[in-house]
Structure formats: C-alpha cells, structure tokens
Design an enzyme around this catalytic site. Structure first.
Site, PDB file in Angstrom:
ATOM      1  N   GLY A 224       0.836  -1.139  -0.018  1.00 28.02           N
ATOM      2  CA  GLY A 224       0.134  -0.123  -0.298  1.00 28.02           C
ATOM      3  C   GLY A 224       0.802   1.072  -0.099  1.00 28.02           C
ATOM      4  O   GLY A 224       2.147   1.313  -0.223  1.00 28.02           O
ATOM      5  N   LYS A 225       0.416   2.251  -0.086  1.00 28.74           N
ATOM      6  CA  LYS A 225       1.497   4.000  -0.120  1.00 28.74           C
ATOM      7  C   LYS A 225      -0.142   4.747   0.194  1.00 28.74           C
ATOM      8  O   LYS A 225      -1.579   4.595  -0.836  1.00 28.74           O
ATOM      9  CB  LYS A 225       2.115   3.973  -1.977  1.00 28.74           C
ATOM     10  CG  LYS A 225       3.015   4.963  -1.430  1.00 28.74           C
ATOM     11  CD  LYS A 225       4.278   4.261  -0.562  1.00 28.74           C
ATOM     12  CE  LYS A 225       5.486   5.105  -0.638  1.00 28.74           C
ATOM     13  NZ  LYS A 225       6.604   4.379   0.129  1.00 28.74           N
ATOM     14  N   GLY A 226       0.088   5.693   0.563  1.00 27.23           N
ATOM     15  CA  GLY A 226      -1.169   6.511   0.629  1.00 27.23           C
ATOM     16  C   GLY A 226       0.395   8.422   0.720  1.00 27.23           C
ATOM     17  O   GLY A 226       1.442   8.711   1.066  1.00 27.23           O
TER      18      GLY A 226
END
Ligand code: NAD
Length: 413
Positions: free
Chosen positions: A105-107
């Site tokens: 994931g990444k944000g």
C-alpha cells in the site's frame, strides 16, 4: 518527477514482462496491475495565517493476498493518485520479494511540509486519519514514514487511531521508540543497502574495501546508506541534497556534513569538499551510484553518462524504463528498489510483530533478523539472475510476482 506517473508505468512494464516470462494470463496480469482499493480525500485546515486551505490525501491498497497492506505515507507537493498507485504496487512486490507476510500500500498528501508549522502538520495528519481510519489498521493497512513524514507524524497517526479504536500501536510503524517503535527502524533502509551491496560484492567476488560510491540524497536513506557503506570500507566520494552537491575524492567527512546540514541547512562550504553541479554528481565516475532521493533521477537523457559498475536503487523508482534499458545495454548492473531499499519495510514488519506480541526486541535481534531476511532475498535474486540469464530487476520481479500469484491462487477467486 512523480507528476508524469513514470513509476506506475515502469511498474506496469516490469510486471507485464514478468507475467509473460512466467506464462500468466492477461487477467492475472491485470489483477496484479490494478489496485484493490483507492481512496482520495480532501482535507481542509486553517493555516497559521488564519486562511482556509484544502489538501488532497490519498491511500492506495494494492494487494493484500499475502497479508495486510504495508507502505509509507508521503508529504510532497507532487503527490498524486498515479504516483501513489505506482508506489503501492512496488510495495506489493517488495514485501513478496523479501518474503514477509504483508501486502502493498502507499499514501500521500499533496502539500509542501517545509512550509508547515508543527501545529499545521499535526492538524493535517490527524484530519487525514479521521477521514480514512475505517480503511486502515493492524490487520488491513499499516502506514509508515516516507518522504516528508517522520516518527513524529507516525506518533500523531498512532494517537488519532488509538483514540478511536483503543491503544493500537500495530496500526502504524516508524513510531517514536516511546510509542512502541522498533530500535533500528531509523537506520534500517540504509543498513539494508549495506547488506545488499555486501552480497552483491560476494556474488561477484569483488572487494568492497576501497570501492567508491556516489549518493544522491542526504536524507534518512542517503545518510544511513553512506554510513553503512563506510563501515564496509567503501569510500563515499560525492553526495547531494536538493540544493547542493559536494565531492571529495579521498572520501567525504560524512559526520561533519551531517552537522553542517543540521546547523545551516546546507552541505556547502565544508572545508576540503568541492561543490559540484547536481547533474555532474550522477555523472561522477564511481563503482556504486546510489540514487537515494526522488523518482526518475536517471532518465534517457543522462543514463548514457552514468559511469558506474552498478546502480543501487535506494530511492523508489529512481530510473525510468528507458534509463533502465540504456544501463542494461551498457552492461551496468541495476540492483532494483524492491530489493535494495527493502530494509525499511523489513524492520517495519519487526515493529508490527513486536507491537502485536507486546514484545521489545534488542538491537542485536533486529540487526541479525534484518541481515537474514534481506541477505536471503539478495542471494536469491543474484542466483536466479545468474541461473536464468536475467538482469537483476527481471529476476527480482519474477520471484516476487510468482509469490503473489501463489497466494492469490491459494485464496481462490
Ligand atoms: P528524506 O526526505 O529523508 O530525504 C530525501 C533527500 O533527498 C533530502 O536530502 C533532499 O534534500 C534530497 N533531494 C530532494 N530532491 C533532490 C534532488 N533533486 N537532488 C538531490 N537530492 C534531492 O527521504 P528518505 O526517507 O531518505 O527517502 C528517499 C527515497 O528513499 C524516497 O524515494 C523514498 O520513497 C525511498 N525510501 C525510503 C525509505 C525509508 O525508510 N525512509 C524506505 C524505502 C524507500
């Protein structure tokens, strides 16, 4: 730069090639390309000058077949959905390659944190968590620091999340030690680069003592990679931050540069160190060239002027696809990001495990486990590359993609 989403398109190119080599169907390739979930939120905050400002925040959960999504949170003006998508998918491959039970994931929030006061940053971070808390957590998606964020930001995330769900240290990693952070997390990515370089040298029967390295980036990764390489006997001869680049053929005085940067915010005017152009840094002759700053540092424009034996991708996506091909044709090894900088996510994984088990590991345990996991992954990639006649990135992708596919098959569709 991120705006052209090159990381995402590079990922798609590398992934498609791996799926083709592995004989996977187009549907499987699509499944591994698309993110499972994408979140975009708008975050209004009152700035210190009394004005209302709105910032866009993103979280992309790419794949969770092998475990909860895991990946950093970036604060940078050029953050956008495509950049976050690309980085999230790289995380899926990274966790699979080093074989830890996590997904990708990444944000990010599109903002310039350098212009924010601590109060503004705290409000922005807490509001972001308020918007997305239902989608994150120890069993679904675990954030960590990335560019523009740090242990303090993770502390605010921990506090905001815990206010809703009760004490939940495993919901975020890279926290301060006082909140359940792990020893060794701060230096993990740089330490991991040292281990990968050591294994690269062993694989090629090279002596590290006396080798030279050039590093782009003077942040967490750049500084700690420089320290790890110095411990191995490598001479770091040039380094840069976003404003200046310095060169010293007999080896940099790293700790003086760290102190100067801390005191004056610049690497300039340290005696014995020659200031050079940022572009010249990447073209400096050396054994190991280590881009440890932003995406797309090496493109088709400058790849022909890289004079290194190997490029170690300390940053995420520092090479465009074209640059990758040019370096391959020129016989320059590229140790891919999903291997080279995996030390950070590995120690983040240790932090998550410690938090879930209410344990505190000593530094020796963190260091030896990091060495075992990233060392195994590196040896696996170098061996696979030799056995199959593949470049290092293709070898790494083949191993990672096959592991994700195996988990998807096992979960059933
Ligand atoms: P950081 O914010 O601590 O440091 C970034 C450094 O890059 C700063 O010194 C900045 O001045 C420099 N920089 C920015 N633009 C530059 C330019 N054009 N030329 C030269 N230097 C420039 O960030 P970091 O945590 O060190 O992360 C660096 C890279 O490593 C990012 O790609 C990040 O995604 C990746 N990464 C970080 C970790 C981690 O644990 N921190 C883990 C894996 C990957």
């Amino acid at each position: 730069m991120p705006a052209d989403s090159t990381t995402k398109s590079a990922y798609e190119t590398f992934l498609s090639a791996a799926c083709e080599r592995l004989g996977y169907s187009k549907t499987i390739t699509s499944l591994l390309t698309l993110a499972a979930m994408e979140i975009k939120v708008e975050i209004p905050i009152i700035r210190d000058n009394g004005e209302l400002a709105i910032y866009s925040g993103y979280r992309v959960q790419h794949q969770s077949a092998r475990g909860p999504c895991k990946g950093g949170l970036r604060y940078h003006p050029q953050v956008d959905l495509d950049e976050v998508r690309g980085l999230a998918s790289l995380m899926t491959m990274k966790t699979a390659l080093v074989n830890i039970p996590l997904g990708g994931g990444k944000g990010g929030i599109s903002c310039d944190p350098k212009t924010f006061s601590p109060r503004e940053l705290e409000v922005l971070t807490r509001k972001f968590v308020k918007r997305i808390h239902r989608e994150i957590g120890p069993n679904s998606d675990i954030m960590a620091p990335d560019m523009g964020t740090n242990a303090q930001v993770m502390g605010w995330i921990h506090s905001e999340y815990s206010a809703i769900y009760g004490h939940s240290p495993a919901a975020v990693t890279g926290k301060p030690l006082s909140l359940g952070g792990s020893v060794g997390r701060e230096t993990a990515t740089g330490d991991g680069i040292g281990i990968v370089v050591r294994e690269y040298a062993r694989h090629h029967n090279l002596t590290l003592d006396g080798m030279t390295a050039v590093i782009q980036g003077f942040g967490n990764v750049g500084i700690n990679a420089a320290r790890a390489l110095e411990r191995l006997g490598v001479r770091v001869i040039a380094i840069s931050d976003s404003r200046s680049a310095v060169y010293r053929p007999e080896g940099l005085d790293l700790e003086t540069l760290v102190q100067r940067k801390r005191e004056r915010g610049s690497l300039a005017e340290v005696s014995g160190h020659k200031e050079i152009e940022a572009a010249a840094l990447l073209e400096t002759e050396c054994d190991l060239l280590i881009p440890a700053a932003l995406e797309n540092a090496i493109t088709e424009k400058n790849a022909g002027r890289v004079f290194a034996r190997a490029v170690i991708e300390a940053a995420n996506g520092p090479l465009t696809c074209e640059a990758d091909s040019i370096l391959r044709e020129r016989g320059i090894d590229v140790v891919p990001d999903i291997l080279a900088n995996a030390g950070g996510v590995i120690v983040s994984y240790f932090e998550w495990v410690q938090n879930l088990q209410r344990e505190v590991w000593p530094a020796e345990r963190v260091n030896s486990e990091l060495d075992r996991i990233i060392g195994d992954a590196a040896r696996g990639v170098f061996l696979h590359s030799r056995e199959k006649g593949l470049d290092l990135r293709s070898a790494a992708f083949d191993i990672a993609v096959a592991r994700v596919k195996e988990a998807l098959d096992a979960t059933g569709f």
